[in-house]
Design an enzyme around this catalytic site. Structure first.
Site, PDB file in Angstrom:
ATOM      1  CG  ASN A  52      -1.968  -1.083   1.191  1.00  0.00           C
ATOM      2  OD1 ASN A  52      -2.284  -1.629   0.140  1.00  0.00           O
ATOM      3  ND2 ASN A  52      -2.502  -1.416   2.345  1.00  0.00           N
ATOM      4  CB  THR A 114     -10.557 -10.142   9.946  1.00  0.00           C
ATOM      5  OG1 THR A 114     -11.374  -9.043   9.541  1.00  0.00           O
ATOM      6  CG2 THR A 114      -9.334 -10.204   9.046  1.00  0.00           C
ATOM      7  CG  ASP A 254      -0.780   1.072   4.927  1.00  0.00           C
ATOM      8  OD1 ASP A 254      -0.081   1.133   5.963  1.00  0.00           O
ATOM      9  OD2 ASP A 254      -1.454   0.069   4.628  1.00  0.00           O
TER      10      ASP A 254
END
Length: 309
Positions: A52, A114, A254
């Protein structure tokens, strides 16, 4: 100036569940949980901290070298990186592993479950840093392989290369001594407010005490902006840059780090570099996914000027 990024390269597999997890999980049956969710869709996105940051730097017309490990399924991501001028020199492929992957399921209430498979990230990148001059190199240690994070911090200090330490989601895995070693000698410690609290608890140090080990601390606060802390100075608030619309905050951190690095390449003072980070992050939140946004350098400059003058 050469930019070095160590961290993760990963696939984000994002799934949408059209209901609510709460309707399928019985509180009194948690100890024998066995549930299945029928999903509306699955999309695959390119992600990982190093990937990223490098992508955003490419948009800012800066080339960076990534130190990371990937698996045998790296092909589509590699093509994407090459398309954006990101070099493969520091990327090590582990043929008997899959590239790190996050499996993210979101329900109608924006709750998420997740799972993360580190895959190739279990292995060190082992990239040897040679012939780098401190005056023309800057580095960032972002979340990735634990041994790499420790190893590169030592290498940077041995070679007087300025580096940003960004523990991110890896903050809980380090011992007190390891955390202090990573913070010590860094130019900047950057973390969100939750991660910084973990660091303070791990080290038993306050922000002010941590500033004996690092030159500056940047705390990111999402839509509230960020704060710069420096020893014996008043905290400096950095306001967020306004996005056209906010669709997804994932990846904004990021992007902020990429803008910060761009500022240092241009020789900007920390406050201005942080504002560049805020401007870069404002583009990321306008799209779903961490590498779905795009902008030209001219568009970036206009947004910076519109927000910060």
């Amino acid at each position: 100036m050469k930019i070095l990024i160590s961290g993760s390269v990963a696939y984000d597999r994002i799934m949408d569940f059209p209901g609510k997890f709460a309707d399928h999980i019985l509180p009194d049956k948690i100890h024998i949980l066995n549930v299945s969710f029928l999903l509306d869709s699955v999309t695959e996105k390119f992600g990982g901290t190093a990937g990223n940051i490098a992508y955003n730097l490419a948009l800012l017309e800066e080339k960076a070298t990534i130190f990371a490990t990937v698996g045998r399924d790296f092909g589509p991501y590699e093509n994407w990186m090459r398309k954006h001028g990101i070099t493969m020199d520091g990327i090590r492929k582990i043929e008997d592993e899959l590239t790190a992957s996050a499996y993210i399921t979101t329900d109608k209430s924006d709750n998420q479950i997740t799972g993360f498979n580190p895959g190739a990230m279990k292995h060190q990148a082992n990239y040897q840093i040679k012939d780098r001059k401190a005056e023309d190199t800057i580095a960032i240690i972002s979340p990735g392989n634990m041994e790499d994070m420790l190893s590169y911090s030592r290498t940077y200090k041995e070679n007087s290369i300025p580096f940003i330490f960004d523990p991110g989601q890896q903050a809980p895995i380090f011992s007190r001594d390891q955390m202090l070693e990573l913070v010590s000698g860094s130019s900047i410690l950057i973390a969100n407010d939750y991660e910084l609290q973990l660091i303070e608890e791990t080290t038993s140090f306050t922000k002010n005490e941590l500033l004996d080990y690092t030159s500056s601390i940047i705390v990111t606060l999402g839509e509230k902006g960020s704060i710069i802390y420096r020893k014996d100075q008043e905290p400096k608030n950095i306001s967020p840059a306004k996005a056209r619309e906010v669709k997804d905050p994932t990846g904004a951190g990021d992007s902020y780090r990429a803008g910060l690095l761009k500022g240092f390449v241009l020789g900007r003072e920390l406050t201005d570099a942080a504002r560049m980070g805020a401007a870069c992050a404002s583009f990321a939140v306008e799209c779903y996914g961490t590498q779905e946004h795009s902008f030209t350098l001219e568009e970036f400059q206009k947004r910076y000027q519109a927000n910060f003058g």
